[in-house]
Design a protein around this motif. Structure first.
Motif, short mmCIF file in Angstrom:
data_model
loop_
_atom_site.label_atom_id
_atom_site.label_comp_id
_atom_site.label_asym_id
_atom_site.label_seq_id
_atom_site.Cartn_x
_atom_site.Cartn_y
_atom_site.Cartn_z
N UNK A 1 -86.39 -47.70 28.12
CA UNK A 1 -85.34 -48.27 27.27
C UNK A 1 -84.28 -47.24 26.91
N UNK A 2 -84.71 -46.04 26.53
CA UNK A 2 -83.76 -45.06 26.02
C UNK A 2 -83.20 -44.12 27.08
N UNK A 3 -83.84 -44.05 28.25
CA UNK A 3 -83.33 -43.14 29.27
C UNK A 3 -82.56 -43.85 30.37
N UNK A 4 -82.62 -45.16 30.38
CA UNK A 4 -81.89 -45.93 31.39
C UNK A 4 -80.61 -46.52 30.79
N UNK A 5 -79.86 -45.69 30.07
CA UNK A 5 -78.62 -46.15 29.43
C UNK A 5 -77.47 -45.25 29.86
N UNK A 6 -76.26 -45.76 29.67
CA UNK A 6 -75.06 -44.97 29.96
C UNK A 6 -74.54 -44.27 28.70
N UNK A 7 -74.83 -44.87 27.55
CA UNK A 7 -74.35 -44.31 26.28
C UNK A 7 -75.44 -44.51 25.23
N UNK A 8 -75.93 -43.42 24.68
CA UNK A 8 -76.91 -43.47 23.59
C UNK A 8 -76.28 -42.91 22.33
N UNK A 9 -76.35 -43.68 21.24
CA UNK A 9 -75.81 -43.26 19.96
C UNK A 9 -76.92 -43.30 18.92
N UNK A 10 -77.20 -42.16 18.30
CA UNK A 10 -78.27 -42.05 17.32
C UNK A 10 -77.66 -41.66 15.97
N UNK B 1 -80.76 -37.66 29.55
CA UNK B 1 -79.46 -38.33 29.55
C UNK B 1 -78.33 -37.36 29.91
N UNK B 2 -78.34 -36.18 29.30
CA UNK B 2 -77.29 -35.21 29.57
C UNK B 2 -77.35 -34.75 31.03
N UNK B 3 -78.56 -34.54 31.54
CA UNK B 3 -78.71 -34.13 32.94
C UNK B 3 -78.16 -35.19 33.89
N UNK B 4 -78.23 -36.46 33.49
CA UNK B 4 -77.73 -37.56 34.32
C UNK B 4 -76.28 -37.90 34.00
N UNK B 5 -75.61 -37.02 33.23
CA UNK B 5 -74.20 -37.20 32.87
C UNK B 5 -73.97 -38.50 32.09
N UNK B 6 -74.96 -38.87 31.29
CA UNK B 6 -74.81 -40.01 30.39
C UNK B 6 -74.40 -39.49 29.02
N UNK B 7 -73.51 -40.20 28.34
CA UNK B 7 -72.95 -39.71 27.09
C UNK B 7 -73.92 -39.93 25.92
N UNK B 8 -73.99 -38.92 25.03
CA UNK B 8 -74.80 -39.01 23.83
C UNK B 8 -73.90 -38.75 22.62
N UNK B 9 -74.04 -39.58 21.60
CA UNK B 9 -73.31 -39.39 20.35
C UNK B 9 -74.33 -39.35 19.21
N UNK B 10 -74.24 -38.33 18.39
CA UNK B 10 -75.20 -38.13 17.29
C UNK B 10 -74.43 -38.00 15.98
N UNK B 11 -74.99 -38.54 14.89
CA UNK B 11 -74.42 -38.28 13.57
C UNK B 11 -75.49 -37.70 12.66
N UNK B 12 -75.04 -36.98 11.64
CA UNK B 12 -75.93 -36.41 10.62
C UNK B 12 -75.11 -36.17 9.37
N UNK B 13 -75.81 -35.85 8.29
CA UNK B 13 -75.10 -35.60 7.04
C UNK B 13 -74.68 -34.14 6.90
#
Length: 466
Positions: A223-232, A255-267
């Motif tokens: 579910x989480x590795x077969x995506x083009x864009x993961x946002x956490x 994801x990064x190794x497969x050139x898929x974009x990751x977006x992360x947020x934190x406080x």
């Protein structure tokens, strides 16, 4: 499936008991769909016992957040439906108590599970939890968020982005989640075939622990590795959760190794995250780290003006918007909630929006946001601004070069503190309250006609707020 888990699919179960459905609807109207899905949608309703409305929360964090942010209003909603309700109780689900969707919670980290394990590995549309109001068009850009906005736009418009991941950080209610939703909507519009997952770090943990319990880790990974864009969202919530961090680390790398974009947020920034493995912190800093600063007066006013324009049936006077922008400074979410409350009151009661009505409706928020400015601070700031000695401004002298700054200081004392007119007068050399009233009216009139004086007062207000 998004950050809200199975909320949409379990609403009917949650709404079986009265008066819970109407309380939920009032909450949704006042705080919005996103707040409802994110927080109230996780609660279970156990009924009313001895004048106490009893709710259950899946985690301590959810319970504490609702108690500190929404409990008073929830009690008001219950009391409006049933006058016998005098108190509100929110307790944690235990191993003997059902979670909001009927599952049983277990001890330790597993006690946080409040979602059906059937969601693990689901191919459902992950945009189901996205708020349609959170788009780039509805995001108001200012100096405090322009870098984060530009980076978010670039990700959603281009397949060739030089930074990965994008790490957005800032305090509560400053627009991080809004940008995440906007990225998802814009990406889907530009490329409908892209596989997108938006999820909170807390929900990521829920699903991972459920996958372990039900021996379904393969589906979880798919579910989480077969995506083009993961946002956490809110990655700080996996602090000290070692097994969850381990899986997050490997998911991130894949994801990064497969050139898929990751977006992360934190406080907070990656280097300030506590309880997070060093190797994760290192990778979070690989791409672009964008800080969303607290809003300034101009941005808050722009946000309110944009929202007021969407209300076609009720006119909001400019002085009310300016008042809210000055006094509600904690975060954008609370600022928009304040305007929503004023608009709702005006619509339901059928009264025009005025300054007096706004103060009455929002007296609790105004008190909570009162920065405790003192009259002494205002006097010193005004004296410094106009190059006067403090003793001169408090004296009996009536020269215009002294009297006008004195009136401005009285005006700001009335606008920026909760002090009464007689008390303000006493602090200005023992003057009568009618003198203060005259000063306030005089400055209000002059602000409309004298652009330079208006600019001076605006600048002084910013200095005092900062």
């Amino acid at each position: 499936m998004g950050a809200t888990g199975g909320v949409a699919s379990t609403l009917n179960e949650k709404f079986d008991a009265s008066p819970w459905p109407r309380v939920c609807e009032k909450f949704r109207q006042e705080f919005g769909q996103h707040a409802f899905s994110r927080w109230l949608g996780q609660l279970g309703y156990n009924g009313i016992d001895g004048g106490t409305a009893e709710l259950t929360a899946p985690t301590k964090f959810v319970r504490d957040w609702i108690q500190s942010h929404y409990a008073p209003r929830l009690k008001d909603f219950f009391s409006a439906e049933d006058p016998q309700v005098k108190a509100l109780s929110i307790r944690l689900c235990t191993s003997a108590a059902a979670s909001p969707n009927g599952n049983k919670a277990s001890a330790g980290e597993n006690a946080s599970i409040a979602h059906s394990p059937a969601t693990v590995g689901s191919r459902a549309d992950e945009s189901s939890a996205l708020d349609p109001k959170y788009t780039f068009d509805s995001f108001v850009v200012g100096k405090s968020n322009e870098l984060a906005y530009a980076a978010a736009k670039r990700i959603s418009e281009s397949d060739d982005v030089a930074f990965n991941p994008l790490f957005l950080h800032g305090g509560v209610g400053l627009g991080k989640t809004h940008l995440m939703h906007a990225i998802a909507w814009e990406t889907k519009r530009n490329n409908p075939n892209k596989r997108i997952v938006y999820i909170s770090a807390e929900k990521f943990m829920f699903e991972f622990i459920a996958a372990l319990r039900f021996k379904d880790t393969h589906a979880f990974k798919q579910k989480f590795r077969a995506v083009d864009l993961l946002m956490v969202d809110d990655v700080q919530f996996i602090a000290n959760k070692e097994s969850t961090q381990e899986e997050f680390f490997h998911t991130f790398n894949a994801l990064v190794d497969n050139r898929c974009q990751v977006v992360i947020t934190a406080d907070r920034s990656p280097t300030d995250l506590e309880g997070i493995q060093e190797r994760i912190i290192s990778r979070l800093g690989w791409g672009l780290v964008a800080d969303i600063h607290p809003t300034d007066y101009e941005l808050r006013l722009g946000i309110l003006q944009s929202k007021a324009e969407q209300s076609k049936n009720v006119e909001v006077p400019a002085e009310v918007l300016e008042f809210l922008a000055r006094r509600i400074t904690s975060n954008v979410r609370e600022l928009e909630g304040a305007l929503n409350r004023v608009l709702a009151y005006a619509t339901l009661v059928g009264r025009p929006i005025t300054m007096d009505m706004t103060r009455d409706v929002l007296q609790d928020l105004i008190r909570a946001n009162d920065r405790k400015l003192t009259i002494d601070e205002i006097q010193r700031a005004v004296a410094d601004y106009f190059n006067l000695r403090l003793a001169e401004m408090l004296s009996e002298r009536r020269a215009r070069t002294i009297a006008r700054p004195r009136q401005i200081a009285m005006y700001l004392s009335k606008q920026l503190t909760s002090r009464s007119l007689p008390e303000i007068g006493r602090r200005f050399g023992g003057r009568d309250h009618t003198t203060v009233m005259h000063a306030v009216r005089k400055i209000e009139d002059l602000r409309r006609d004298d652009s330079q004086l208006d600019e001076d007062i605006t600048r002084l207000g910013r200095l005092l707020e900062g």
